[in-house]
Scaffold this active site. Structure first.
Site, PDB file in Angstrom:
ATOM      1  N   TYR A 199    -133.205  26.934  26.774  1.00 18.51           N
ATOM      2  CA  TYR A 199    -134.587  26.403  26.209  1.00 18.51           C
ATOM      3  C   TYR A 199    -134.139  24.798  25.824  1.00 18.51           C
ATOM      4  O   TYR A 199    -134.751  23.794  26.163  1.00 18.51           O
ATOM      5  CB  TYR A 199    -135.137  27.153  25.266  1.00 18.51           C
ATOM      6  CG  TYR A 199    -136.236  26.413  24.580  1.00 18.51           C
ATOM      7  CD1 TYR A 199    -137.581  26.231  25.322  1.00 18.51           C
ATOM      8  CD2 TYR A 199    -136.027  25.630  23.185  1.00 18.51           C
ATOM      9  CE1 TYR A 199    -138.503  25.793  24.499  1.00 18.51           C
ATOM     10  CE2 TYR A 199    -137.173  25.033  22.591  1.00 18.51           C
ATOM     11  CZ  TYR A 199    -138.304  25.025  23.450  1.00 18.51           C
ATOM     12  OH  TYR A 199    -139.437  24.357  22.640  1.00 18.51           O
ATOM     13  N   ALA A 226    -133.216  22.583  28.529  1.00 18.20           N
ATOM     14  CA  ALA A 226    -134.385  22.144  29.272  1.00 18.20           C
ATOM     15  C   ALA A 226    -135.360  20.900  28.437  1.00 18.20           C
ATOM     16  O   ALA A 226    -135.580  20.026  29.070  1.00 18.20           O
ATOM     17  CB  ALA A 226    -135.540  23.334  29.553  1.00 18.20           C
ATOM     18  N   LYS A 227    -135.379  21.274  27.216  1.00 13.17           N
ATOM     19  CA  LYS A 227    -136.083  20.316  26.306  1.00 13.17           C
ATOM     20  C   LYS A 227    -135.257  18.896  26.386  1.00 13.17           C
ATOM     21  O   LYS A 227    -135.885  17.847  26.227  1.00 13.17           O
ATOM     22  CB  LYS A 227    -136.264  20.866  25.214  1.00 13.17           C
ATOM     23  CG  LYS A 227    -137.322  21.785  25.113  1.00 13.17           C
ATOM     24  CD  LYS A 227    -138.959  21.253  25.445  1.00 13.17           C
ATOM     25  CE  LYS A 227    -139.864  22.248  25.339  1.00 13.17           C
ATOM     26  NZ  LYS A 227    -141.118  22.019  25.947  1.00 13.17           N
ATOM     27  N   ARG A 254    -153.306  28.467  21.359  1.00 12.75           N
ATOM     28  CA  ARG A 254    -151.917  27.931  20.654  1.00 12.75           C
ATOM     29  C   ARG A 254    -152.002  26.527  20.621  1.00 12.75           C
ATOM     30  O   ARG A 254    -153.364  25.631  20.465  1.00 12.75           O
ATOM     31  CB  ARG A 254    -150.698  28.344  21.078  1.00 12.75           C
ATOM     32  CG  ARG A 254    -150.363  30.140  20.913  1.00 12.75           C
ATOM     33  CD  ARG A 254    -149.379  30.466  21.408  1.00 12.75           C
ATOM     34  NE  ARG A 254    -148.096  30.002  20.656  1.00 12.75           N
ATOM     35  CZ  ARG A 254    -147.527  30.478  19.896  1.00 12.75           C
ATOM     36  NH1 ARG A 254    -147.878  31.671  19.371  1.00 12.75           N
ATOM     37  NH2 ARG A 254    -146.167  30.182  19.289  1.00 12.75           N
ATOM     38  N   ASP A 276    -139.167  18.892  21.882  1.00 13.27           N
ATOM     39  CA  ASP A 276    -138.883  19.644  20.921  1.00 13.27           C
ATOM     40  C   ASP A 276    -137.692  19.084  20.100  1.00 13.27           C
ATOM     41  O   ASP A 276    -136.849  18.602  20.607  1.00 13.27           O
ATOM     42  CB  ASP A 276    -138.575  21.472  21.458  1.00 13.27           C
ATOM     43  CG  ASP A 276    -138.321  22.376  20.125  1.00 13.27           C
ATOM     44  OD1 ASP A 276    -137.621  22.262  19.372  1.00 13.27           O
ATOM     45  OD2 ASP A 276    -139.192  23.234  20.207  1.00 13.27           O
TER      46      ASP A 276
END
Length: 255
Positions: free
Chosen positions: A167, A170-171, A25, A154
């Site tokens: 998520y 965390a980002k 990826r 992100d």
């Protein structure tokens, strides 16, 4: 710590980059672009040994002894210890380290009311804890080469995505880590981040049409878009640090 059998030259002049989670990826695409840009590359993987070794072999067929693999699961056990071992092994391979790309990430839904401690630990571990301790371990090596750190952030670290609270948290932490480390490590080491938008769809169920409808460019991006942004920050932006570069087709303009 497991590395492929090839031995390093012990102190080469070719710059060296390690990309975490790079057997496939976005990580694999980033490795290929760094290799094309003249870097020897360390391909880190957690479980995808076959893909990592295949990628290393393909790069070594182009330029002998220019790619190696390292295995480590940084979400389990003593993250600080494993991070140091991984970085030290990467730097030892060719006698230097110039670039750390913190790409490895776990991404899955965490609907509120169902989140448990294991989910929190996994998502926070791969997206925030491991990048911090890898960066800390890399400081002496990167200082010696005036190197840099690139974090894979992100757009949802700044604009939350429904159903993915852990998520997003965390980002968001990773974005702050980017800025905090950039301030602490200047002028010796630059620290920046790339914030992808709709590049690769996750393996689990995901609302693709809704995501595309919010992108001014009206299309999905490609892994090459991310890799080229990383190459820019690594090679062409010596006066840039502490910044987060969105690569999202304008998605972050739309709420």
């Amino acid at each position: 710590m497991e590395m492929d059998a090839a031995s390093g030259d012990g102190g080469g002049r070719v710059p060296v980059a390690i990309v975490t989670g790079s057997s496939q990826r976005l990580g694999a695409c980033t490795v290929k672009h760094l290799h094309q840009a003249g870097y020897s590359v360390i391909i880190h993987y957690r479980k995808s040994q076959a893909q990592a070794e295949e990628l290393a072999q393909s790069l070594n067929s182009v330029c002998p002894d220019s790619a190696a693999t390292l295995q480590a699961d940084l979400t389990k056990g003593d993250t600080e210890k494993m991070a140091k071992e991984l970085i030290d092994a990467a730097a030892q391979k060719w006698g230097r380290l110039d670039v750390l790309v913190n790409n490895a990430s776990d991404f899955f839904p965490t609907p509120l009311g169902t989140v448990d401690g294991d989910q929190w630990k996994t998502v926070m571990g791969s997206n925030l804890k491991a990048p911090f301790f890898l960066s800390q371990a890399a400081i002496p090596h990167l200082k010696a080469t005036k190197g840099c750190i690139i974090n894979m952030a992100d757009i949802h670290g700044q604009r939350p995505l429904s159903g993915y609270s852990v998520y997003c948290i965390a980002k968001a932490g990773l974005i702050m880590s980017t800025m905090a480390l950039a301030k602490d490590l200047a002028p010796d080491i630059r620290v920046n981040a790339v914030a992808p938008g709709a590049i690769l769809w996750p393996d689990h169920e995901y609302d693709v049409n809704n995501s595309l409808s919010r992108i001014p460019m009206s299309r999905q991006g490609s892994p090459e878009d991310i890799a080229k942004a990383i190459i820019f920050l690594v090679k062409e932006a010596p006066y840039v640090t502490g910044q987060v570069l969105p690569v999202d087709g304008g998605r972050s303009l739309s709420q």
